[in-house]
Design a protein around this motif. Structure first.
Motif, PDB file in Angstrom:
ATOM      1  N   GLN A 276      -3.726  -3.565   2.902  1.00 31.49           N
ATOM      2  CA  GLN A 276      -3.698  -3.116   1.802  1.00 31.49           C
ATOM      3  C   GLN A 276      -4.940  -2.655   1.618  1.00 31.49           C
ATOM      4  O   GLN A 276      -5.048  -1.431   0.373  1.00 31.49           O
ATOM      5  CB  GLN A 276      -2.528  -4.336   0.950  1.00 31.49           C
ATOM      6  N   ARG A 277      -5.982  -3.793   2.094  1.00 35.73           N
ATOM      7  CA  ARG A 277      -8.206  -3.195   1.714  1.00 35.73           C
ATOM      8  C   ARG A 277      -8.287  -1.843   2.048  1.00 35.73           C
ATOM      9  O   ARG A 277      -8.201  -1.069   1.960  1.00 35.73           O
ATOM     10  CB  ARG A 277      -8.522  -3.959   1.884  1.00 35.73           C
ATOM     11  N   THR A 279      -6.352  -0.300   3.940  1.00 35.55           N
ATOM     12  CA  THR A 279      -5.387   1.936   3.649  1.00 35.55           C
ATOM     13  C   THR A 279      -5.747   2.170   2.746  1.00 35.55           C
ATOM     14  O   THR A 279      -5.723   3.013   2.071  1.00 35.55           O
ATOM     15  CB  THR A 279      -3.511   1.644   3.156  1.00 35.55           C
ATOM     16  N   LYS A 280      -5.896   1.303   1.388  1.00 36.32           N
ATOM     17  CA  LYS A 280      -6.954   2.366   0.132  1.00 36.32           C
ATOM     18  C   LYS A 280      -7.741   2.275   0.391  1.00 36.32           C
ATOM     19  O   LYS A 280      -8.579   3.664  -0.066  1.00 36.32           O
ATOM     20  CB  LYS A 280      -7.288   0.527  -0.593  1.00 36.32           C
ATOM     21  N   SER A 282      -9.221   4.319   3.155  1.00 36.24           N
ATOM     22  CA  SER A 282      -8.694   5.058   3.684  1.00 36.24           C
ATOM     23  C   SER A 282      -8.462   6.239   2.981  1.00 36.24           C
ATOM     24  O   SER A 282      -8.061   7.629   3.688  1.00 36.24           O
ATOM     25  CB  SER A 282      -8.084   4.639   4.556  1.00 36.24           C
ATOM     26  N   ARG A 283      -7.895   6.416   1.677  1.00 38.27           N
ATOM     27  CA  ARG A 283      -7.704   7.023   0.781  1.00 38.27           C
ATOM     28  C   ARG A 283      -8.808   8.375   1.077  1.00 38.27           C
ATOM     29  O   ARG A 283      -9.369   7.986   0.079  1.00 38.27           O
ATOM     30  CB  ARG A 283      -6.762   6.811  -0.146  1.00 38.27           C
TER      31      ARG A 283
END
Ligand SMILES: [Zn+2]
Length: 283
Positions: A276-277, A279-280, A282-283
Motif C-alpha cells: 500500500q505504501r 503504491t501510494k 509511486s503515484r
C-alpha cells in the motif's frame, strides 16, 4: 503432581511446598530453553516483581543439552551443560523472585515430535495447578524449530483443557525473530523500561550461553531499546524499552481456528501494508 521425566523438577526459590507455590501463580512463562523466558517474558517477571498479589512461574521444556560451549565450559559434556544450565535458570528464578520454576527436562527431539503427548500432558498438569491469568510463550513465526514446537504443544494442551483453566491472555513473544515486522495495530506492546538493572541481572546469570560466544544479554537489551526508538517515527520516545508480542489468545478460545491461517493473517497484513505504501508513494 506427577510429571513424566524422573529428572523433572519444580524449584521453589523460597522453599515453600511446590503445589502451594504454583497455586500463587498469576503470570506464567513457558519456553523451550533455559534463558528464553528472561529474554521474551520479562514483562511478566516485571509485572510480578515485588508485588504481593502477583506471582510469576517459569516453565522450561527442554534439558538444554545441545547448546554450544566455549571458554571455561569448552570441555563440558552434554550432561555437564544440562546441570550448569539448570543452576543458571535457578539463579534467575531467585533474582526475579519467581514463585516457582518447573524443569520438564525433555530432549529437543521429544518436543519436536507432534506425536509425543507427554509434553502436553505435563503442561496441562502444571496449568491445572497454577491457573495462570497470563501466559507468555514463543511466537509462532520464530525461526527456531524447538521454540515453535513448544508454542504448538502449549496451544494444543490449552485447547484440551476445560475453559476454566484457560488463561485470559496468551502471548507469543520475541527470541529467535523479533516482531518489528508485525503491523503496529497487530502488535502487543509491552513497556519494560522499569528496573533496567533487574533486566540486566536476569540476562547476565546465563554465563554458559554468553560465554558460548553469543552476547544475548547485550543483544536483548539492544532489541528492546531499538523497539522503543523505532516504534513510532513521529514524536519522542515514550519508553526506553519495549518487547513486542502477538496475541495468541483467540487460538485457545476458538479451537476451530486454523493455526497456520492465523499466523498467515499477520504476514498478509504486513504484505498489504508494504504494498500500500509503495503504491501510494509511486503515484
Ligand atoms: Zn531458546
Amino acid at each position: 503432581m506427577q510429571l513424566h521425566n524422573p529428572t523433572s523438577e519444580i524449584y521453589v526459590p523460597d522453599g515453600s511446598p511446590a503445589e502451594k507455590a504454583l497455586a500463587k501463580t498469576t503470570h506464567m512463562g513457558i519456553s523451550a530453553h533455559q534463558d528464553d523466558l528472561e529474554i521474551m517474558a520479562f514483562h511478566g517477571i516485571l509485572e510480578c516483581f515485588g508485588k504481593a498479589d502477583k506471582q510469576f512461574t517459569g516453565v522450561t521444556v527442554t534439558n538444554g543439552a545441545g547448546s554450544p560451549r566455549d571458554d571455561i565450559y569448552a570441555k563440558y559434556t552434554d550432561e555437564d551443560m544440562q546441570k550448569v544450565r539448570r543452576v543458571e535458570q535457578k539463579k534467575a528464578a531467585v533474582v526475579g523472585e519467581y514463585a516457582a520454576h518447573v524443569f520438564l527436562d525433555y530432549g529437543s527431539s521429544a518436543v519436536k515430535s507432534a506425536a509425543n503427548k507427554d509434553v502436553g500432558e505435563d503442561l496441562k498438569a502444571i496449568i491445572r495447578a497454577a491457573k495462570p491469568k497470563v501466559i507468555y510463550t514463543h511466537n509462532l513465526a520464530d525461526k527456531h524449530d524447538t521454540h515453535v514446537a513448544v508454542a504448538l504443544r502449549l496451544i494444543r494442551a490449552l485447547r484440551e483443557l476445560p475453559k476454566e483453566f484457560h488463561p485470559g491472555h496468551l502471548y507469543g513473544c520475541e527470541v529467535w525473530r523479533d516482531l518489528d515486522w508485525v503491523n503496529d495495530e497487530d502488535k502487543v506492546v509491552f513497556n519494560v523500561e522499569a528496573h533496567e538493572n533487574l533486566a540486566a541481572a536476569l540476562l547476565g546469570v546465563f554465563d554458559s550461553q554468553i560465554c558460548g560466544g553469543k552476547r544475548y544479554d547485550l543483544a536483548t537489551m539492544g532489541r528492546r531499546r531499538a523497539n522503543a526508538t523505532y516504534f513510532a517515527s513521529h514524536g519522542v520516545d515514550e519508553s526506553t524499552s519495549l518487547i513486542f508480542g502477538i496475541d495468541l489468545t483467540p487460538l485457545v478460545q476458538d479451537p476451530s481456528l486454523d493455526i497456520l491461517k492465523y499466523v498467515q493473517g499477520y504476514i498478509d497484513r504486513f504484505q498489504a501494508e508494504v504494498a500500500q505504501r509503495l503504491t501510494k508513494m509511486s503515484r
